[in-house]
Design a protein around this motif. Structure first.
Motif, PDB file in Angstrom:
ATOM      1  N   ASP A  46       0.828  -1.210   0.000  1.00 11.90           N
ATOM      2  CA  ASP A  46       0.000   0.000   0.000  1.00 11.90           C
ATOM      3  C   ASP A  46       0.863   1.261   0.000  1.00 11.90           C
ATOM      4  O   ASP A  46       0.663   2.163   0.809  1.00 11.90           O
ATOM      5  CB  ASP A  46      -0.967  -0.011   1.189  1.00 11.90           C
ATOM      6  CG  ASP A  46      -2.106   0.989   1.024  1.00 11.90           C
ATOM      7  OD1 ASP A  46      -2.488   1.272  -0.129  1.00 11.90           O
ATOM      8  OD2 ASP A  46      -2.609   1.498   2.050  1.00 11.90           O
ATOM      9  N   MET A  47       1.842   1.263  -0.901  1.00 12.18           N
ATOM     10  CA  MET A  47       2.762   2.394  -1.011  1.00 12.18           C
ATOM     11  C   MET A  47       2.695   2.988  -2.413  1.00 12.18           C
ATOM     12  O   MET A  47       2.436   2.281  -3.383  1.00 12.18           O
ATOM     13  CB  MET A  47       4.199   1.951  -0.724  1.00 12.18           C
ATOM     14  CG  MET A  47       4.431   1.473   0.696  1.00 12.18           C
ATOM     15  SD  MET A  47       6.118   0.830   0.941  1.00 12.18           S
ATOM     16  CE  MET A  47       7.053   2.362   1.025  1.00 12.18           C
ATOM     17  N   THR A  48       2.964   4.271  -2.486  1.00  9.18           N
ATOM     18  CA  THR A  48       3.079   4.945  -3.782  1.00  9.18           C
ATOM     19  C   THR A  48       4.516   4.800  -4.267  1.00  9.18           C
ATOM     20  O   THR A  48       5.424   4.443  -3.501  1.00  9.18           O
ATOM     21  CB  THR A  48       2.751   6.445  -3.653  1.00  9.18           C
ATOM     22  OG1 THR A  48       3.747   7.060  -2.819  1.00  9.18           O
ATOM     23  CG2 THR A  48       1.364   6.680  -3.077  1.00  9.18           C
ATOM     24  N   GLN A  49       4.730   5.125  -5.523  1.00  6.64           N
ATOM     25  CA  GLN A  49       6.100   5.119  -6.046  1.00  6.64           C
ATOM     26  C   GLN A  49       6.965   6.107  -5.272  1.00  6.64           C
ATOM     27  O   GLN A  49       8.134   5.835  -4.989  1.00  6.64           O
ATOM     28  CB  GLN A  49       6.113   5.458  -7.540  1.00  6.64           C
ATOM     29  CG  GLN A  49       5.595   4.362  -8.420  1.00  6.64           C
ATOM     30  CD  GLN A  49       5.661   4.725  -9.905  1.00  6.64           C
ATOM     31  OE1 GLN A  49       5.801   5.896 -10.268  1.00  6.64           O
ATOM     32  NE2 GLN A  49       5.558   3.714 -10.748  1.00  6.64           N
ATOM     33  N   GLU A  50       6.406   7.225  -4.920  1.00  8.06           N
ATOM     34  CA  GLU A  50       7.136   8.248  -4.163  1.00  8.06           C
ATOM     35  C   GLU A  50       7.558   7.717  -2.794  1.00  8.06           C
ATOM     36  O   GLU A  50       8.688   7.937  -2.346  1.00  8.06           O
ATOM     37  CB  GLU A  50       6.278   9.509  -4.004  1.00  8.06           C
ATOM     38  CG  GLU A  50       7.001  10.672  -3.377  1.00  8.06           C
ATOM     39  CD  GLU A  50       8.091  11.255  -4.253  1.00  8.06           C
ATOM     40  OE1 GLU A  50       9.144  11.635  -3.704  1.00  8.06           O
ATOM     41  OE2 GLU A  50       7.906  11.330  -5.473  1.00  8.06           O
ATOM     42  N   GLN A  51       6.676   6.983  -2.126  1.00  6.83           N
ATOM     43  CA  GLN A  51       7.000   6.419  -0.812  1.00  6.83           C
ATOM     44  C   GLN A  51       8.102   5.359  -0.925  1.00  6.83           C
ATOM     45  O   GLN A  51       9.012   5.311  -0.097  1.00  6.83           O
ATOM     46  CB  GLN A  51       5.749   5.820  -0.168  1.00  6.83           C
ATOM     47  CG  GLN A  51       4.738   6.863   0.256  1.00  6.83           C
ATOM     48  CD  GLN A  51       3.386   6.250   0.607  1.00  6.83           C
ATOM     49  OE1 GLN A  51       2.952   5.264   0.013  1.00  6.83           O
ATOM     50  NE2 GLN A  51       2.714   6.848   1.585  1.00  6.83           N
ATOM     51  N   VAL A  52       8.011   4.524  -1.951  1.00  5.52           N
ATOM     52  CA  VAL A  52       9.043   3.508  -2.169  1.00  5.52           C
ATOM     53  C   VAL A  52      10.373   4.192  -2.459  1.00  5.52           C
ATOM     54  O   VAL A  52      11.419   3.810  -1.919  1.00  5.52           O
ATOM     55  CB  VAL A  52       8.657   2.537  -3.311  1.00  5.52           C
ATOM     56  CG1 VAL A  52       9.822   1.646  -3.686  1.00  5.52           C
ATOM     57  CG2 VAL A  52       7.452   1.701  -2.918  1.00  5.52           C
ATOM     58  N   ALA A  53      10.342   5.207  -3.286  1.00  8.16           N
ATOM     59  CA  ALA A  53      11.559   5.933  -3.645  1.00  8.16           C
ATOM     60  C   ALA A  53      12.217   6.519  -2.398  1.00  8.16           C
ATOM     61  O   ALA A  53      13.441   6.408  -2.227  1.00  8.16           O
ATOM     62  CB  ALA A  53      11.231   7.039  -4.649  1.00  8.16           C
ATOM     63  N   LYS A  54      11.423   7.127  -1.539  1.00  9.23           N
ATOM     64  CA  LYS A  54      11.965   7.722  -0.316  1.00  9.23           C
ATOM     65  C   LYS A  54      12.602   6.649   0.561  1.00  9.23           C
ATOM     66  O   LYS A  54      13.696   6.835   1.088  1.00  9.23           O
ATOM     67  CB  LYS A  54      10.860   8.453   0.446  1.00  9.23           C
ATOM     68  CG  LYS A  54      11.353   9.220   1.634  1.00  9.23           C
ATOM     69  CD  LYS A  54      10.257  10.041   2.281  1.00  9.23           C
ATOM     70  CE  LYS A  54      10.826  10.813   3.469  1.00  9.23           C
ATOM     71  NZ  LYS A  54       9.791  11.625   4.113  1.00  9.23           N
ATOM     72  N   ALA A  55      11.943   5.503   0.692  1.00  8.22           N
ATOM     73  CA  ALA A  55      12.476   4.403   1.498  1.00  8.22           C
ATOM     74  C   ALA A  55      13.767   3.849   0.896  1.00  8.22           C
ATOM     75  O   ALA A  55      14.656   3.389   1.621  1.00  8.22           O
ATOM     76  CB  ALA A  55      11.437   3.294   1.627  1.00  8.22           C
ATOM     77  N   MET A  56      13.879   3.898  -0.433  1.00  4.11           N
ATOM     78  CA  MET A  56      15.063   3.400  -1.119  1.00  4.11           C
ATOM     79  C   MET A  56      16.185   4.435  -1.188  1.00  4.11           C
ATOM     80  O   MET A  56      17.317   4.102  -1.526  1.00  4.11           O
ATOM     81  CB  MET A  56      14.713   3.003  -2.567  1.00  4.11           C
ATOM     82  CG  MET A  56      13.879   1.770  -2.707  1.00  4.11           C
ATOM     83  SD  MET A  56      13.435   1.453  -4.449  1.00  4.11           S
ATOM     84  CE  MET A  56      15.048   1.081  -5.172  1.00  4.11           C
ATOM     85  N   GLY A  57      15.860   5.686  -0.906  1.00  4.65           N
ATOM     86  CA  GLY A  57      16.840   6.755  -1.025  1.00  4.65           C
ATOM     87  C   GLY A  57      17.094   7.156  -2.467  1.00  4.65           C
ATOM     88  O   GLY A  57      18.219   7.460  -2.858  1.00  4.65           O
ATOM     89  N   THR A  58      16.026   7.137  -3.254  1.00  3.94           N
ATOM     90  CA  THR A  58      16.141   7.493  -4.670  1.00  3.94           C
ATOM     91  C   THR A  58      14.949   8.356  -5.062  1.00  3.94           C
ATOM     92  O   THR A  58      14.258   8.889  -4.204  1.00  3.94           O
ATOM     93  CB  THR A  58      16.254   6.208  -5.538  1.00  3.94           C
ATOM     94  OG1 THR A  58      16.610   6.578  -6.864  1.00  3.94           O
ATOM     95  CG2 THR A  58      14.977   5.399  -5.540  1.00  3.94           C
ATOM     96  N   THR A  59      14.700   8.488  -6.348  1.00  9.20           N
ATOM     97  CA  THR A  59      13.587   9.324  -6.815  1.00  9.20           C
ATOM     98  C   THR A  59      12.436   8.462  -7.340  1.00  9.20           C
ATOM     99  O   THR A  59      12.631   7.290  -7.673  1.00  9.20           O
ATOM    100  CB  THR A  59      14.049  10.256  -7.960  1.00  9.20           C
ATOM    101  OG1 THR A  59      14.412   9.450  -9.075  1.00  9.20           O
ATOM    102  CG2 THR A  59      15.215  11.124  -7.531  1.00  9.20           C
ATOM    103  N   GLN A  60      11.292   9.080  -7.443  1.00  3.27           N
ATOM    104  CA  GLN A  60      10.110   8.403  -7.980  1.00  3.27           C
ATOM    105  C   GLN A  60      10.352   7.977  -9.418  1.00  3.27           C
ATOM    106  O   GLN A  60       9.885   6.922  -9.845  1.00  3.27           O
ATOM    107  CB  GLN A  60       8.881   9.338  -7.872  1.00  3.27           C
ATOM    108  CG  GLN A  60       7.603   8.773  -8.434  1.00  3.27           C
ATOM    109  CD  GLN A  60       7.448   9.043  -9.932  1.00  3.27           C
ATOM    110  OE1 GLN A  60       7.942  10.034 -10.460  1.00  3.27           O
ATOM    111  NE2 GLN A  60       6.764   8.148 -10.626  1.00  3.27           N
ATOM    112  N   ALA A  61      11.110   8.772 -10.170  1.00  3.60           N
ATOM    113  CA  ALA A  61      11.387   8.437 -11.562  1.00  3.60           C
ATOM    114  C   ALA A  61      12.149   7.117 -11.678  1.00  3.60           C
ATOM    115  O   ALA A  61      11.902   6.323 -12.590  1.00  3.60           O
ATOM    116  CB  ALA A  61      12.171   9.560 -12.234  1.00  3.60           C
ATOM    117  N   VAL A  62      13.054   6.865 -10.746  1.00  8.58           N
ATOM    118  CA  VAL A  62      13.807   5.605 -10.749  1.00  8.58           C
ATOM    119  C   VAL A  62      12.862   4.438 -10.505  1.00  8.58           C
ATOM    120  O   VAL A  62      12.932   3.412 -11.194  1.00  8.58           O
ATOM    121  CB  VAL A  62      14.941   5.634  -9.702  1.00  8.58           C
ATOM    122  CG1 VAL A  62      15.552   4.259  -9.510  1.00  8.58           C
ATOM    123  CG2 VAL A  62      16.002   6.647 -10.106  1.00  8.58           C
TER     124      VAL A  62
END
Length: 81
Positions: A46-62
């Motif tokens: 239940d995560m957005t791409q933006e939330q995953v990106a933040k958790a990964m330390g990267t950007t939503q585009a990645v």
């Protein structure tokens, strides 16, 4: 002039008759499966791409590129995902 739109299913059925297309499509099966798995995992979390990106330390585009199946991620990237 009125355009006639052909449903994707009809186009795909026609394209699959071409042996070169069928072979190329089959060769991408693993990449599609990986992309599908990433999307499913994010959805189940239940995560957005933006939330995953933040958790990964990267950007939503990645994250979007990973989920598109156009790039093959490294093992390290998959671990971070």
């Amino acid at each position: 002039m009125k355009r006639k739109f052909i449903p994707v299913d009809e186009s795909f059925a026609q394209w699959k008759k071409d042996p070169k297309y069928a072979a190329a499509y089959a060769s991408l099966e693993e990449e599609f499966a990986l992309a599908s798995s990433l999307i499913k995992a994010r959805s189940e979390a239940d995560m957005t791409q933006e939330q995953v990106a933040k958790a990964m330390g990267t950007t939503q585009a990645v994250v979007a590129r990973l989920e598109s199946g156009k790039v093959l991620p490294s093992t390290r990237t998959l671990e971070r995902f």
